[in-house]
Design an enzyme around this catalytic site. Structure first.
Site, PDB file in Angstrom:
ATOM      1  CB  ALA A  29      -9.329   0.852   6.145  1.00 32.09           C
ATOM      2  CG  HIS A  34      -5.974  -0.683  -0.421  1.00 29.68           C
ATOM      3  ND1 HIS A  34      -7.034  -0.156   0.282  1.00 29.68           N
ATOM      4  CD2 HIS A  34      -4.889   0.043  -0.067  1.00 29.68           C
ATOM      5  CE1 HIS A  34      -6.605   0.840   1.044  1.00 29.68           C
ATOM      6  NE2 HIS A  34      -5.312   0.996   0.838  1.00 29.68           N
TER       7      HIS A  34
END
Ligand code: AMP
Length: 273
Positions: A29, A34
């Protein structure tokens, strides 16, 4: 971009290279937080490996493992577009077996803060990170400061187990209004999304007080708790960077951490001063 799903195949593939390897472990996700880790890894290494593994052992019974957001196809695209060389996408049975050797988080620092509301959570985190680091054998591994206690315990594990990987800490990526990015933010309703801003606002206030030379932890925490009202607070703590209690803020050695529940969603945030 190569997609590999077994530890054996990944080890064989990476063993052939003499190049520097940057590794970013994730649970999928993927969001801008990230991506900022991946970008840093891309800049600092010749090969970038990202893992997407929803690690069952770090979820306690009754936690959100089943409903944790999954976006496999979008995640693959994000990795491809971010210049990832290898995406490691293992199944739980490739990582874990029956009757395992166990790795335990330190009895004190692994069971305070998040470890207190989620006992055994960090046993699972350290176990999976150890396994992943052994599979990838990276030069550098990238972790977000947003998960400050996780970052601290992983650094401690690397030091205490005499591992040779270099752990790189990456700043927290935030939405434009200050909310720390998290895969869990999609659980928030519109109203809760607004309420969640109290978390970053409380940290912002702490930063402001400190810049005005208010350094007493009790005074800062009490003001932060006022701002966080009426959220259900798990903890507001001011710690030294070795995760011991700090009665006073000491610039360069302090981390201020908050965990609060917004609706049914637990959110974490912190600032490093
Ligand atoms: P997760 O997928 O939640 O396990 O996170 C994977 C990595 O991304 C961990 O090292 C997290 O600390 C990091 N991360 C998650 N959110 C952020 C963020 N907002 N900014 C920077 N790093 C983050």
């Amino acid at each position: 971009m190569k997609i590999i799903s077994t530890p054996k195949e990944l080890k064989e593939y990476l063993n052939q290279t003499q190049q520097t390897i940057g590794f970013v472990p994730t649970m999928g996700a993927l969001h801008e937080g990230h991506i900022s880790l991946i970008k840093k890894a891309r800049k600092e290494n010749e090969i970038v490996v990202v893992s997407i593994f929803l690690n069952p052992t770090q979820f306690l019974k009754g936690e959100d493992l089943e409903k944790y957001p999954k976006k496999d196809e979008a995640d693959k695209q994000i990795c491809k577009l971010s210049g990832v060389d290898v995406l490691f996408f293992p199944h739980a049975q490739d990582i874990y077996s029956e009757d395992e050797v166990s790795l335990l988080a330190p009895k004190v620092r692994g069971f305070v803060l998040e470890g207190r509301s989620r006992p055994s959570h960090f046993n699972g985190v350290l176990t999976v990170v150890m396994k992943l680091l052994n599979i990838v054998n990276p030069t550098n591994a990238y972790f977000g400061r947003k998960d400050a206690q996780q970052l601290y315990l992983i650094s401690l594990m690397v030091e205490q187990m005499f591992m040779s990987v270099n752990i790189v800490a990456v700043e927290t990526a935030r939405e434009s209004d200050g909310l720390a990015m998290s895969s869990r933010n999609i659980y928030l309703t519109k109203e809760e999304r607004k309420e969640a801003l109290k978390i970053s606002a409380s940290l912002y206030q702490a930063g402001k007080m400190i810049s005005q030379k208010v350094l007493d932890s009790k005074i800062i925490i009490s003001k932060m708790r006022e701002i966080l009202e009426p959220l259900e607070i798990s903890y507001v703590e001011i710690l030294n960077r070795d995760f011991t209690q700090a009665r006073h803020v000491e610039i360069g050695n302090t981390v201020i951490l908050v965990e609060a529940k917004v609706g049914t969603t637990r959110l974490l945030d912190n600032i490093w001063l």
